[in-house]
Design a protein around this motif. Sequence first.
Motif, PDB file in Angstrom:
ATOM      1  N   MET A 290      27.942  45.731  39.823  1.00 35.43           N
ATOM      2  CA  MET A 290      29.160  45.020  39.866  1.00 35.43           C
ATOM      3  C   MET A 290      29.098  43.524  40.381  1.00 35.43           C
ATOM      4  SD  MET A 290      31.517  46.842  38.465  1.00 35.43           S
ATOM      5  CE  MET A 290      33.135  45.900  38.962  1.00 35.43           C
ATOM      6  N   THR A 291      28.983  42.405  39.633  1.00 39.02           N
ATOM      7  CA  THR A 291      28.687  41.359  40.308  1.00 39.02           C
ATOM      8  C   THR A 291      30.065  40.234  39.883  1.00 39.02           C
ATOM      9  OG1 THR A 291      27.011  39.693  40.408  1.00 39.02           O
ATOM     10  CG2 THR A 291      27.695  40.638  38.223  1.00 39.02           C
ATOM     11  N   LYS A 292      29.868  39.110  40.923  1.00 34.89           N
ATOM     12  CA  LYS A 292      30.755  38.144  40.630  1.00 34.89           C
ATOM     13  C   LYS A 292      29.719  36.815  40.468  1.00 34.89           C
ATOM     14  CE  LYS A 292      34.112  37.217  43.440  1.00 34.89           C
ATOM     15  NZ  LYS A 292      35.013  36.806  44.615  1.00 34.89           N
ATOM     16  N   VAL A 293      30.158  35.911  39.376  1.00 34.82           N
ATOM     17  CA  VAL A 293      29.518  34.740  39.148  1.00 34.82           C
ATOM     18  C   VAL A 293      30.414  33.338  39.125  1.00 34.82           C
ATOM     19  CG1 VAL A 293      27.545  35.901  37.999  1.00 34.82           C
ATOM     20  CG2 VAL A 293      29.625  35.100  36.614  1.00 34.82           C
ATOM     21  N   ARG A 294      29.895  32.304  39.257  1.00 32.43           N
ATOM     22  CA  ARG A 294      30.692  30.917  39.167  1.00 32.43           C
ATOM     23  C   ARG A 294      29.974  30.242  37.911  1.00 32.43           C
ATOM     24  NH1 ARG A 294      35.812  29.211  40.857  1.00 32.43           N
ATOM     25  NH2 ARG A 294      34.839  27.209  41.435  1.00 32.43           N
ATOM     26  N   GLU A 295      30.749  29.573  36.997  1.00 32.69           N
ATOM     27  CA  GLU A 295      30.208  29.171  36.179  1.00 32.69           C
ATOM     28  C   GLU A 295      31.046  27.919  35.770  1.00 32.69           C
ATOM     29  OE1 GLU A 295      28.061  30.376  32.384  1.00 32.69           O
ATOM     30  OE2 GLU A 295      30.039  29.693  31.545  1.00 32.69           O
ATOM     31  N   TYR A 300      34.073  34.588  37.320  1.00 35.64           N
ATOM     32  CA  TYR A 300      33.938  35.716  36.477  1.00 35.64           C
ATOM     33  C   TYR A 300      33.365  36.996  37.105  1.00 35.64           C
ATOM     34  CZ  TYR A 300      34.139  32.099  33.001  1.00 35.64           C
ATOM     35  OH  TYR A 300      34.493  31.038  32.140  1.00 35.64           O
ATOM     36  N   GLU A 301      33.992  38.056  37.140  1.00 38.89           N
ATOM     37  CA  GLU A 301      33.633  39.428  37.492  1.00 38.89           C
ATOM     38  C   GLU A 301      33.382  40.452  36.415  1.00 38.89           C
ATOM     39  OE1 GLU A 301      35.790  38.899  42.033  1.00 38.89           O
ATOM     40  OE2 GLU A 301      36.702  40.513  40.411  1.00 38.89           O
ATOM     41  N   PHE A 302      32.452  41.381  36.725  1.00 35.64           N
ATOM     42  CA  PHE A 302      32.244  42.325  35.484  1.00 35.64           C
ATOM     43  C   PHE A 302      31.057  43.283  36.086  1.00 35.64           C
ATOM     44  CE2 PHE A 302      30.163  38.166  34.819  1.00 35.64           C
ATOM     45  CZ  PHE A 302      28.596  38.479  34.888  1.00 35.64           C
ATOM     46  N   ASP A 303      30.792  44.221  35.212  1.00 30.03           N
ATOM     47  CA  ASP A 303      29.632  45.171  35.439  1.00 30.03           C
ATOM     48  C   ASP A 303      28.387  44.769  34.556  1.00 30.03           C
ATOM     49  OD1 ASP A 303      27.933  47.295  35.548  1.00 30.03           O
ATOM     50  OD2 ASP A 303      29.569  49.011  35.693  1.00 30.03           O
ATOM     51  N   PHE A 304      27.640  44.261  34.964  1.00 27.50           N
ATOM     52  CA  PHE A 304      26.480  43.507  34.288  1.00 27.50           C
ATOM     53  C   PHE A 304      25.858  44.589  33.360  1.00 27.50           C
ATOM     54  CE2 PHE A 304      21.940  41.926  34.092  1.00 27.50           C
ATOM     55  CZ  PHE A 304      22.197  40.916  33.157  1.00 27.50           C
ATOM     56  N   SER A 305      25.934  45.942  34.000  1.00 25.14           N
ATOM     57  CA  SER A 305      25.111  46.881  32.940  1.00 25.14           C
ATOM     58  C   SER A 305      25.941  47.290  31.766  1.00 25.14           C
ATOM     59  CB  SER A 305      24.796  48.154  33.580  1.00 25.14           C
ATOM     60  OG  SER A 305      26.244  48.832  34.168  1.00 25.14           O
ATOM     61  N   LYS A 306      27.151  46.841  31.710  1.00 28.95           N
ATOM     62  CA  LYS A 306      27.995  47.138  30.489  1.00 28.95           C
ATOM     63  C   LYS A 306      28.441  46.009  29.731  1.00 28.95           C
ATOM     64  CE  LYS A 306      29.754  51.340  33.135  1.00 28.95           C
ATOM     65  NZ  LYS A 306      30.837  52.079  33.750  1.00 28.95           N
ATOM     66  N   LEU A 330      42.321  27.813  20.006  1.00 30.93           N
ATOM     67  CA  LEU A 330      41.043  28.343  19.934  1.00 30.93           C
ATOM     68  C   LEU A 330      41.247  29.856  19.648  1.00 30.93           C
ATOM     69  CD1 LEU A 330      37.806  27.870  20.641  1.00 30.93           C
ATOM     70  CD2 LEU A 330      38.382  28.875  22.837  1.00 30.93           C
ATOM     71  N   PHE A 331      40.309  30.249  18.528  1.00 33.11           N
ATOM     72  CA  PHE A 331      39.956  31.833  18.298  1.00 33.11           C
ATOM     73  C   PHE A 331      38.779  32.005  18.572  1.00 33.11           C
ATOM     74  CE2 PHE A 331      43.192  30.214  15.082  1.00 33.11           C
ATOM     75  CZ  PHE A 331      44.279  31.061  15.290  1.00 33.11           C
ATOM     76  N   ASP A 332      38.476  32.874  19.667  1.00 33.67           N
ATOM     77  CA  ASP A 332      37.223  33.281  20.232  1.00 33.67           C
ATOM     78  C   ASP A 332      36.998  34.782  19.613  1.00 33.67           C
ATOM     79  OD1 ASP A 332      34.870  33.407  21.366  1.00 33.67           O
ATOM     80  OD2 ASP A 332      35.421  33.230  23.502  1.00 33.67           O
ATOM     81  N   VAL A 333      36.110  34.831  18.724  1.00 31.93           N
ATOM     82  CA  VAL A 333      35.888  36.024  17.630  1.00 31.93           C
ATOM     83  C   VAL A 333      35.043  37.050  18.561  1.00 31.93           C
ATOM     84  CG1 VAL A 333      35.123  36.908  15.768  1.00 31.93           C
ATOM     85  CG2 VAL A 333      36.093  34.854  15.659  1.00 31.93           C
ATOM     86  N   PHE A 334      34.193  36.601  19.417  1.00 35.81           N
ATOM     87  CA  PHE A 334      33.261  37.497  20.059  1.00 35.81           C
ATOM     88  C   PHE A 334      33.261  36.862  21.551  1.00 35.81           C
ATOM     89  CE2 PHE A 334      31.372  36.821  15.968  1.00 35.81           C
ATOM     90  CZ  PHE A 334      31.686  38.261  15.194  1.00 35.81           C
ATOM     91  N   ALA A 335      34.216  37.092  22.340  1.00 35.72           N
ATOM     92  CA  ALA A 335      34.824  36.612  23.450  1.00 35.72           C
ATOM     93  C   ALA A 335      34.044  37.010  24.931  1.00 35.72           C
ATOM     94  CB  ALA A 335      36.292  36.795  23.879  1.00 35.72           C
ATOM     95  N   GLY A 336      33.572  38.347  24.892  1.00 38.30           N
ATOM     96  CA  GLY A 336      32.734  38.571  26.075  1.00 38.30           C
ATOM     97  C   GLY A 336      33.772  38.758  26.961  1.00 38.30           C
ATOM     98  N   VAL A 337      33.389  38.115  28.347  1.00 42.32           N
ATOM     99  CA  VAL A 337      34.351  38.369  29.602  1.00 42.32           C
ATOM    100  C   VAL A 337      34.862  37.043  29.702  1.00 42.32           C
ATOM    101  CG1 VAL A 337      32.768  40.080  30.414  1.00 42.32           C
ATOM    102  CG2 VAL A 337      32.398  37.612  31.199  1.00 42.32           C
ATOM    103  N   ASN A 367      39.503  38.751  34.041  1.00 37.49           N
ATOM    104  CA  ASN A 367      39.278  37.343  34.448  1.00 37.49           C
ATOM    105  C   ASN A 367      39.989  36.386  34.218  1.00 37.49           C
ATOM    106  OD1 ASN A 367      36.458  37.972  35.619  1.00 37.49           O
ATOM    107  ND2 ASN A 367      35.524  38.181  33.518  1.00 37.49           N
ATOM    108  N   CYS A 368      41.045  36.810  32.994  1.00 37.22           N
ATOM    109  CA  CYS A 368      42.150  35.859  32.754  1.00 37.22           C
ATOM    110  C   CYS A 368      43.158  35.683  33.920  1.00 37.22           C
ATOM    111  CB  CYS A 368      42.811  36.263  31.587  1.00 37.22           C
ATOM    112  SG  CYS A 368      41.892  35.766  29.860  1.00 37.22           S
TER     113      CYS A 368
END
Length: 536
Positions: A290-295, A300-306, A330-337, A367-368
Amino acid sequence: MMTFLLAASSDDVIQSQPTHPQPFSELHQSMRIFWRPFGFLRRLLKVESCRITESESLIPLAWTSLVQKLSKAPGIFLLDQRKRFSTMPEIETSQSDSELFSPPSDVRGMTTLDRTAFNKIVTIPVLKVRKEIVNKLMRSLKRAALQRPGIKRVIEDPEDEESRLIMLDPYKILTNDSFEEAELSILKQLNVSPQISKYNLELTYENFKSEEILRAVLPEGQDVTSGFSRVGHIAHLNLRDHQLPFKHLIGQVMIDKNPGITSAVNKINHIDNTYRNFQMEVLYGEENMMTKVRENNYTYEFDFSKVYWNPRLSTEHGRITELLKPGDVLFDVFAGVGPFAIPAAKKNCTVFANDLNPESYKWLLHNCKLNKVDNKVKVFNLDGKDFLQGPVREELMQQLGPLSKERKHAVHIVMNLPAKAIEFLSAFKSLLDGQPCGSELLPIVHCYSFSKDANPAKDVQQQAEAVLGISLDSCSSVHLVRNVAPNKEMLCITFRISAVILYKNQTLDLENHEDPPPLKRQRTDKAFSEEKTTIA
C-alpha cells in the motif's frame, strides 16, 4: 648503463646518501624508485642515462653525482635500506587509480550482505590549515577538495587542536604543483603552506555508492543493477537472470542507499494484459504494498501489487494534459488509478474514465475523491470495447449531434494499453448513427503501442491503418514516449478519426475522400526528439 623513470612532478624527493662506500652491485640493489601513487596524470619521462663504473675509488663520487641529479628531477623517490619517511605514501605500481575508491576485491561473489567486509584503508592527500580560516578557504578549494558520499572534507588534526585537515581529491592533487594558480593565490593570501601531507582514511560500507558495491559483488563484466522505479516507499526492480543469485543482497543495498525506500521488489512475470498487473517477489524489507505517490502535483494511493503504475510515464501524463483546454471532453479507456483522468478534471475538463481491473476501479474512485475531482469524473468498470460502444458512444452522439456546430471544445480519447490498444480501434467502426458532424469536431485519438521495428513510427501507423482500413498519412502524428527495452519502443499515435470510419452507412471513396483536418506534426528526427506534440 642505468635508466631511471620520473613521474610527472613532485616536491617530495628523498635523498639517500650512504655514509660508507659500497660496491656497485650493492648500490644497485639498495636503490628503489617509486612513482607517484595518485592521479591519472602520470607521465613517465626517461631521465638522462647515467653510466657508472665499478671502480670502487669512484663509487662515492658517482653516488653523490647521481643523487644530485635525481634530487633535481621532479617526482622521484629514492629510498635506501634505511627507508626514510616521505610526506606521500609509496604504493605498488600495479594498483590503478580506479581501485582507490573501489570496495575490497574479496567481496566478489558475496550473496549475503556483510557490511564489515567493505572496510578499507586508503591514503589521501590532506592540507593542514588553521581552523579559523577553513570556511573561507573551502570556497576556493571546491575543485581540489575530496567529494565522496559520507566522508567529511574537513577533519580535526590529531596532532594540533588549533588546526584542521582538508581532504583533497587524490586524482586532482598529486603534488604541491597540482594546485591551480587561483588556489595557490588564496593559499598565499591566507598564509597557508601548500605542502601536502598524507592521511590514512578508513572507508566503510557507508562510503560506497550502490553501483560501486554491486559492481564489486556481481560477477566481473556482468551488468550492474543500480536503477529502479520508485513507487512511494517501494523500489521496483527488473533483475536479469545472472543477477538472481544476488537478488536479496541487491534489494538490501537498494534500501540501504536510498532514503525513504523500505521495500525492494522484483517483477517475476510479464504484465498481465487483462488487468495490467504482475506478480512480484519482495527481495528485502517490508511486504506492505500500500503506497502513496506524488506525480505532477497530484496524489495517488493504491496497492502496487494489484494495479498498474509506471513512474516513467509521468512526462507523458503531463504532455497529454497540456494538450487539453478547459471545457474539453476526455474519454480515458484504460484509466488505471487516474494519472490522465485526474489532471484533466483539475483542468476543468469533463472526464469519463474506465478500467476493467476492479482494484484499479476502486482506487480510481478513491483518488478522484482524494484530489477533489469526484464530481467531474464519471468512473466505469468495463471492458475497453464495451466502454467505447456504450458510454463513449452515447456521449459522442450528444457531443456530435445537431447542436455540435455551436460546440467549441474538443473531444479527446486516450487509449493507454500499449500491448493491445490498437486492436480496440476496430470499436470505432460504424460506432455512430446519423449525419456526420463537421470534420473539425471529430474526436482526437491518442493510442499507445509498442514497436520493435527499425522504423517504429511507420510501424505503429501501419498497425493502426490495418485495423481502421484507412490511410493516416495526412492526419496523424507519432510521438516517442520511451525506450522500454533494447529495440523496443513505446509510442503514441495521435489522429483525428475520420467520419467515414466513425459513422454508419458511410462509403469510403478513395479518390474523393476528404481527410480530417491535419494535425500539426511533431518535428522529429529519426531518433524521435521529445518535443511536445501539439494539435492544430
